[in-house]
Write a protein that holds these residues in place. Structure first.
Motif, PDB file in Angstrom:
ATOM      1  N   VAL A  78       0.834  -1.209   0.000  1.00 32.83           N
ATOM      2  CA  VAL A  78       0.000   0.000   0.000  1.00 32.83           C
ATOM      3  C   VAL A  78       0.868   1.258   0.000  1.00 32.83           C
ATOM      4  O   VAL A  78       0.639   2.196  -0.777  1.00 32.83           O
ATOM      5  N   ASN A  79       1.887   1.272   0.858  1.00 26.65           N
ATOM      6  CA  ASN A  79       2.749   2.451   0.969  1.00 26.65           C
ATOM      7  C   ASN A  79       3.518   2.723  -0.322  1.00 26.65           C
ATOM      8  O   ASN A  79       3.607   3.859  -0.800  1.00 26.65           O
ATOM      9  N   ARG A  80       4.084   1.662  -0.899  1.00 30.57           N
ATOM     10  CA  ARG A  80       4.893   1.865  -2.104  1.00 30.57           C
ATOM     11  C   ARG A  80       4.027   2.198  -3.316  1.00 30.57           C
ATOM     12  O   ARG A  80       4.457   2.945  -4.204  1.00 30.57           O
ATOM     13  N   THR A  81       2.809   1.651  -3.356  1.00 28.61           N
ATOM     14  CA  THR A  81       1.899   2.026  -4.437  1.00 28.61           C
ATOM     15  C   THR A  81       1.583   3.512  -4.363  1.00 28.61           C
ATOM     16  O   THR A  81       1.593   4.220  -5.379  1.00 28.61           O
ATOM     17  N   SER A  82       1.306   4.003  -3.150  1.00 29.83           N
ATOM     18  CA  SER A  82       1.048   5.443  -2.969  1.00 29.83           C
ATOM     19  C   SER A  82       2.265   6.272  -3.339  1.00 29.83           C
ATOM     20  O   SER A  82       2.154   7.342  -3.951  1.00 29.83           O
ATOM     21  N   TYR A  83       3.452   5.768  -2.987  1.00 23.49           N
ATOM     22  CA  TYR A  83       4.698   6.489  -3.274  1.00 23.49           C
ATOM     23  C   TYR A  83       4.896   6.648  -4.785  1.00 23.49           C
ATOM     24  O   TYR A  83       5.163   7.750  -5.286  1.00 23.49           O
ATOM     25  N   HIS A 101       5.341  -1.715  -9.532  1.00 21.48           N
ATOM     26  CA  HIS A 101       6.612  -1.371  -8.895  1.00 21.48           C
ATOM     27  C   HIS A 101       6.596  -1.697  -7.407  1.00 21.48           C
ATOM     28  O   HIS A 101       7.617  -2.104  -6.840  1.00 21.48           O
ATOM     29  N   ALA A 102       5.452  -1.526  -6.773  1.00 20.26           N
ATOM     30  CA  ALA A 102       5.330  -1.861  -5.355  1.00 20.26           C
ATOM     31  C   ALA A 102       5.519  -3.363  -5.130  1.00 20.26           C
ATOM     32  O   ALA A 102       6.180  -3.789  -4.175  1.00 20.26           O
ATOM     33  N   PHE A 103       4.964  -4.176  -6.019  1.00 18.69           N
ATOM     34  CA  PHE A 103       5.160  -5.628  -5.922  1.00 18.69           C
ATOM     35  C   PHE A 103       6.626  -5.988  -6.111  1.00 18.69           C
ATOM     36  O   PHE A 103       7.146  -6.899  -5.442  1.00 18.69           O
ATOM     37  N   HIS A 104       7.295  -5.306  -7.026  1.00 20.90           N
ATOM     38  CA  HIS A 104       8.731  -5.556  -7.207  1.00 20.90           C
ATOM     39  C   HIS A 104       9.470  -5.300  -5.893  1.00 20.90           C
ATOM     40  O   HIS A 104      10.391  -6.061  -5.537  1.00 20.90           O
ATOM     41  N   LYS A 134       4.501   9.964  -7.650  1.00 19.97           N
ATOM     42  CA  LYS A 134       5.515  10.392  -8.624  1.00 19.97           C
ATOM     43  C   LYS A 134       4.946  10.479 -10.040  1.00 19.97           C
ATOM     44  O   LYS A 134       5.696  10.666 -11.003  1.00 19.97           O
ATOM     45  N   GLY A 135       3.620  10.301 -10.136  1.00 17.88           N
ATOM     46  CA  GLY A 135       2.980  10.475 -11.431  1.00 17.88           C
ATOM     47  C   GLY A 135       2.642   9.199 -12.170  1.00 17.88           C
ATOM     48  O   GLY A 135       2.105   9.243 -13.284  1.00 17.88           O
ATOM     49  N   GLU A 136       2.949   8.033 -11.579  1.00 14.69           N
ATOM     50  CA  GLU A 136       2.618   6.779 -12.244  1.00 14.69           C
ATOM     51  C   GLU A 136       1.141   6.452 -12.054  1.00 14.69           C
ATOM     52  O   GLU A 136       0.535   6.811 -11.040  1.00 14.69           O
ATOM     53  N   ALA A 137       0.569   5.733 -13.009  1.00 18.22           N
ATOM     54  CA  ALA A 137      -0.820   5.276 -12.878  1.00 18.22           C
ATOM     55  C   ALA A 137      -0.891   4.270 -11.737  1.00 18.22           C
ATOM     56  O   ALA A 137      -0.073   3.338 -11.681  1.00 18.22           O
ATOM     57  N   PRO A 138      -1.840   4.459 -10.784  1.00 21.04           N
ATOM     58  CA  PRO A 138      -1.905   3.540  -9.631  1.00 21.04           C
ATOM     59  C   PRO A 138      -1.928   2.073 -10.041  1.00 21.04           C
ATOM     60  O   PRO A 138      -1.254   1.241  -9.437  1.00 21.04           O
TER      61      PRO A 138
END
Length: 485
Positions: A423-428, A443-446, A432-436
């Motif tokens: 959740v935190n990294r998805t928000s991060y 990227h959060a899963f990575h 930065k302008g990426e599509a959720p």
């Protein structure tokens, strides 16, 4: 072996067939449900209008409930009888399943999953204890090996069965299917399980039972709420309550002389402590991946629950294939090479997962998942045996309860903690302008996979310090001298 001996062994095994079937039915049902909910998480979140942070408690709450009752299985068996406790556990699990099927909100489902966990937690330890007690001594190894089959098959089949029911019937049938199985299990148990003699039991550790849920639950709650921010009041309160309760729990258990809920004095052994920390790392990694990969496949790759469930089979089958070889190798080379080798495979597998994007072919998951399966299968038996061998001799009987409960606790920590990270990294990344979805979440899963790889690598370094117990080394030397080596 003579014909008479063969006939006697065959007769003994045949005479146990009915009680063993009764035990297997209850055991298989409970273990199957342990992994069944994982692939249903996206559907449950949508159907119950829930966030991932909340719905993951359907798994976390279940694991914590099991962790609380696992150490109590022995006491209840001694006090009320193994047969009676086994039957009541299956009934409670079945009632919890009925309640889960009719849950109308995420909060209700979580509460009813806890009821399920309270029933299911005692089934496995009692099942294996009863099997050991009713088996003839000359056949105990063979029969206990047969009982390991449902333990290996059920986690592999759980996501597949669950995925099919979610896609082609309804998620409620994940739980409704337990009703006829539970009824059959109870009837078979009543009719065929022998009444084993009760034993004298020490007073139940009520203080430990009261404090343990606050400790484990508080820490899990704090980790899950950290998705809203590490400085949020709920996060701080959960972690603070959990930490204080954990310290209090440790003090209570160490001061209790008779039958503590968890025997913490085993940590006096340095080798045991190192081994169990490695086991916690393995459990965190395994639970985290079992939870994260199906969610990635469904949310970002557009797979159905059934398809995601089928992709759990390579890892489960690889683990099942490796376990028998690991058991044989352990007697020759000890735990360290197997655990180190297993963690190398898990580290590499998790690292490879971090390169997979939603647009890639799902076949890219095959090699990483097989590596992880081979790695966990290689290290599982070796690590558990190492823990038994390195525990203080007078406390060996308490090791299984401690390790089994700890595995459930760290499984719950993995799901709560990795959900927060996701959740935190998805928000991060979205900030930065990426599509959720899919970019930021991908990227959060990575990051999640990389964290698991780093933890596995840290466990690998600690596993390098594992040593064979002195008594085992002496025995090995004696065997080699007798053989003229």
């Amino acid at each position: 072996m003579s014909a008479e001996a063969n006939a006697g062994e065959s007769f003994s095994v045949r005479s146990l067939l009915a009680p063993l079937i009764a035990i297997v039915v209850g055991l298989f049902m409970v273990i199957l449900d342990t992994t069944a909910v994982n692939v249903a998480i996206p559907v449950l979140a949508d159907d119950l209008h829930s966030s991932l942070s909340l719905i993951q408690w359907t798994i976390t709450g279940y694991s914590l409930a099991q962790a609380i009752v696992i150490p109590m299985a022995g006491w209840f068996s001694d006090r009320f009888g193994a047969k009676q406790t086994f039957i009541v556990s299956i009934i409670l699990f079945t009632v919890g399943s009925i309640l889960c099927a009719f849950a109308g909100t995420a909060e209700q489902l979580i509460a009813f999953r806890i009821v399920q966990g309270l029933g299911g937690g005692m089934v496995m330890p009692i099942a294996f204890a009863m099997t050991y007690r009713i088996s003839p001594s000359e056949s105990v190894g063979k029969i206990m090996g047969m009982m390991g089959v449902p333990v290996l098959l059920a986690p592999a089949l759980g996501p597949v069965v669950s995925g099919y029911l979610v896609d082609y019937v309804n998620w409620k049938w994940i739980f409704l299917i337990n009703i006829p199985v539970g009824i059959v299990g109870v009837l078979l148990s009543v009719l065929y399980l022998p009444k084993l003699p009760k034993k004298a039991s020490a007073p139940l550790d009520y203080a430990g039972i009261a404090i343990a849920p606050l400790a484990f639950g508080g820490l899990s709650y704090g980790l899950s709420e950290a998705g809203e921010g590490w400085s949020s009041a709920k996060t701080i309160a959960g972690l603070a309550v959990g930490a204080v309760a954990m310290i209090l729990f440790a003090v209570i258990e160490l001061r209790r002389k008779k039958e503590p809920l968890l025997e913490l004095r085993v940590f006096r052994s340095v080798q045991f402590t190192r081994g169990i920390v490695v086991q916690w790392v393995m459990q965190f990694s395994m639970f985290g991946l079992i939870f994260a990969i199906p969610y990635f496949m469904q949310r970002l790759m557009g797979m159905s629950a059934f398809e995601a469930g089928l992709w759990t089979l390579p890892q489960a089958l690889a683990s099942a294939i490796m376990m028998p070889f690991s058991g044989r190798l352990f007697d020759r080379i000890g735990a360290r090479p197997l655990v180190v080798g297993g963690l190398v495979l898990v580290t590499v597998g998790a690292y490879l997962l971090s390169f997979i994007d939603p647009s890639d072919s799902p076949w890219l998951f095959l090699i990483p998942r097989m590596l992880i399966g081979f790695g966990t299968g290689m290290s599982f038996i070796a690590l558990n045996t190492h823990l038994i061998q390195t525990a203080p001799k007078e406390l060996v009987g308490k090791v299984t309860s401690l390790t089994s409960a700890a595995q459930q606790v760290f499984g719950s920590f993995a799901i709560a903690g990795l959900t927060t990270l996701l959740v935190n990294r998805t928000s991060y990344y979205a900030g930065k302008g990426e599509a959720p979805i899919p970019d930021a979440m991908s990227h959060a899963f990575h990051n999640v996979y990389l964290l698991i790889a780093i933890l596995a690598a840290a466990g690998l370094l600690l596993a390098l310090t594992l040593k064979r117990p002195v008594k085992e080394q002496e025995a090995q030397s004696t065997v080699m001298m007798d053989a003229g080596v």
